[in-house]
Design an enzyme around this catalytic site. Structure first.
Site, short mmCIF file in Angstrom:
data_model
loop_
_atom_site.label_atom_id
_atom_site.label_comp_id
_atom_site.label_asym_id
_atom_site.label_seq_id
_atom_site.Cartn_x
_atom_site.Cartn_y
_atom_site.Cartn_z
N GLU A 215 5.37 -30.75 37.82
CA GLU A 215 5.37 -29.42 38.76
C GLU A 215 5.24 -29.96 40.31
O GLU A 215 4.18 -30.61 40.36
CB GLU A 215 4.01 -28.65 38.29
CG GLU A 215 4.34 -27.97 37.00
CD GLU A 215 5.42 -26.93 37.14
OE1 GLU A 215 5.88 -26.60 38.21
OE2 GLU A 215 5.97 -26.72 35.94
N CYS A 249 0.81 -24.86 45.82
CA CYS A 249 2.36 -25.19 45.87
C CYS A 249 3.23 -24.14 46.02
O CYS A 249 4.44 -24.34 46.47
CB CYS A 249 2.42 -25.83 44.49
SG CYS A 249 2.00 -24.70 43.09
#
Ligand code: NAD
Length: 486
Positions: A215, A249
């Site tokens: 990720e 993010c």
């Protein structure tokens, strides 16, 4: 916190491997019971743990609290569904010759999972992954960021010392070398962090022939079409861009607005950003909207992106400067374009760069003009248009008429496209099965003395089989009867 060397980490991993078989043998229900006791302990210690989160990150209490809600959701979701997700799967055989067989797929966990995480969510970040791995039956060695190791170390201590759960979860503190040592010891890596580190971990995993799930970073776009609810879109853009001081993010970093509503949208966003209360508030007070930033070097990156944009012709409508105590004032930038770093590189700070576009096509083209493809947000009242445009956005998820929410839907995949990642987090069963190996079991229903394909080869029988393959497998009579195709 100790900066552990590779020998220390090898010893931790050997202990975890010794404890894992008993953990796996508990089954999903037995394992879930421990996870639920951990949840009780987390809630009982909420204030102390979130204070620790605040102290090591500089978050507002509101941002810190979100981390606990992530932990609660993830533990409840995976413990409620683990048994179903991990159940054997019976499968119908394919082909006439296999009709006599019973097929099933069963799963076994990777024995030891390595979990490496960044500094923006010291509690919520590792929680997003550790629960799926533990409930799957794996042991987990977790390496928190060297910048924020305190909360996670305390949470792992809670698992081992306070609730007395089996010693299948350990923390390995330290920096890059400690992370690399973890990758060298485990059977599967779940990594969250920057593209650069993710790539180097993927290379090492390839050398070791072990799977990894990555990720990575993002540069998420929010697109506002002229028929959108502008007030709601403006509120969402501010929340999506500023939450966690922009250190998310999936934070909104770029905004593309159709020309007819651009001025109104910019005015509303600017007004809301100006009203934000910033700073590290007292535990439990919820007195601040956003906090400061986690590291001085991240403040430097944000300042560089703003300065670069201004040097190339952008205007700062509010913010644009550092604030004392490692902060950066929430910032709105306009007159931006794709020559600027703020539109191409991950800023990871409290900035919103807003660009005027002629129409949806231009918005999609610009949104896709990025090495990243983590998440996105799309605003329109026209459902058909939303459906059409969502299919053209190059990102792992799209929130329609909202921002960020796609990330926290546990039953659907969360993962990045392009340089934003490899594999997915969550996604219902996949959130647990990614930590497992599949084992296919084929069982004979009948116990014949021999099988047609076994030795010796009998010409007449083999010819018969070849004919049967044709007869049953071809799609037209000419081929079924063995005539040559034209
Ligand atoms: P980073 O890549 O520098 O570090 C992440 C972790 O990897 C740290 O624990 C670090 O010690 C470790 N590490 C560093 N080098 C290593 C190596 N060679 N081998 C093994 N481990 C190593 O990232 P960061 O600066 O801590 O975090 C910010 C980044 O994380 C941003 O790019 C952000 O977008 C990303 N992020 C992504 C998600 C997501 O879900 N996609 C979530 C949060 C943060």
């Amino acid at each position: 916190m100790p900066d552990l060397g590779s020998d220390d980490i090898a010893a931790i991993c050997a202990d975890l491997r010794r404890a894992q078989p008993e953990w796996e043998a508990l089954g999903p229900r037995g394992r879930s019971a421990h996870l639920l006791r951990w949840l009780d302990w987390l809630l009982d210690n909420e204030r102390r743990l979130l204070t620790l989160v605040q102290q090591e990150t500089g978050k507002s209490w509101a941002d810190a609290s979100l981390e606990m809600s992530v932990a609660v959701d993830v533990i409840n979701y995976f413990t409620a569904n683990a048994e179903r997700f991990l159940a054997d799967r019976k499968v119908k055989p394919a082909g006439v010759a296999n009709a006599v067989r019973k097929l099933r797929v069963q799963v076994r966990p990777h024995q030891l999972v390595g979990l490496i995480t960044p500094w923006n969510g010291p509690l919520g970040g590792p929680m997003m992954d550790v629960v799926g791995a533990l409930v799957a039956g794996a042991a987990v060695v977790s390496k928190p960021s060297e910048v924020t190791p305190l909360t996670w170390s305390e949470v792992v201590r809670g698992w081992r010392d306070e609730i007395g759960a089996p010693p299948v979860l350990a923390v390995a503190t330290g920096g890059r070398e400690a992370g690399a040592a973890v990758v060298d010891e485990v059977d599967m890596v779940m990594f969250t962090g920057s593209v650069r580190t993710g790539r180097s971990i993927a290379v090492r995993c390839a050398e070791r022939l072990i799977p990894c799930s990555l990720e990575l970073g993002g540069k998420d776009a929010l697109i506002v079409l002229a028929d959108a609810d502008i007030e709601r879109a403006a509120k969402a853009a501010v929340w999506g861009g500023m939450t966690n001081s922009g250190q998310a993010c999936v934070g909104v970093e770029r905004v593309y607005v159709e020309a007819p509503v651009y001025d109104e949208f910019v005015a509303r966003v600017t007004e809301k950003v100006k009203a934000l209360r910033q700073g590290m508030d007292a535990p439990g007070s919820f007195a601040s909207d956003i906090g400061v930033m986690v590291t001085p070097s991240q403040v430097d990156i944000v300042a560089e992106h703003v300065a670069d944009a201004v040097a190339k012709g952008a205007r700062v409508l509010t913010g644009g400067e550092r604030i004392p105590g490692n902060g950066f004032a929430p910032t709105v930038l306009v007159d931006v374009d794709h020559s600027m770093r703020c539109m191409r590189e991950e800023t990871f700070g409290p900035t919103l760069a807003i660009m005027r576009v002629a129409d949806g096509d231009e918005a999609v083209r610009l949104a896709n003009d990025s090495e990243y493809g983590l998440s996105s947000s799309l605003w329109t009242r026209d459902r058909r248009k939303a459906d059409r445009i969502s299919r053209r956005i190059e990102a792992g998820s799209v929130s329609i008429n909202n921002a960020l929410v796609a990330t926290f839907q546990l039953p659907i995949p969360m993962g990045g496209w392009k340089n934003s990642g490899l594999g997915t987090r969550f996604g219902g069963p996949q959130g647990v099965l990614k930590y497992c190996r599949q084992q296919s079991v084929v069982e004979e229903r009948l116990s014949l003395k021999s099988e047609p394909l076994w030795y010796p080869v009998v010409p007449a029988r083999s010819r018969l089989i070849a004919r049967a393959v044709r007869l049953l497998g071809a799609h037209d009579w000419r081929r079924r009867l063995g005539r040559r195709g034209r």
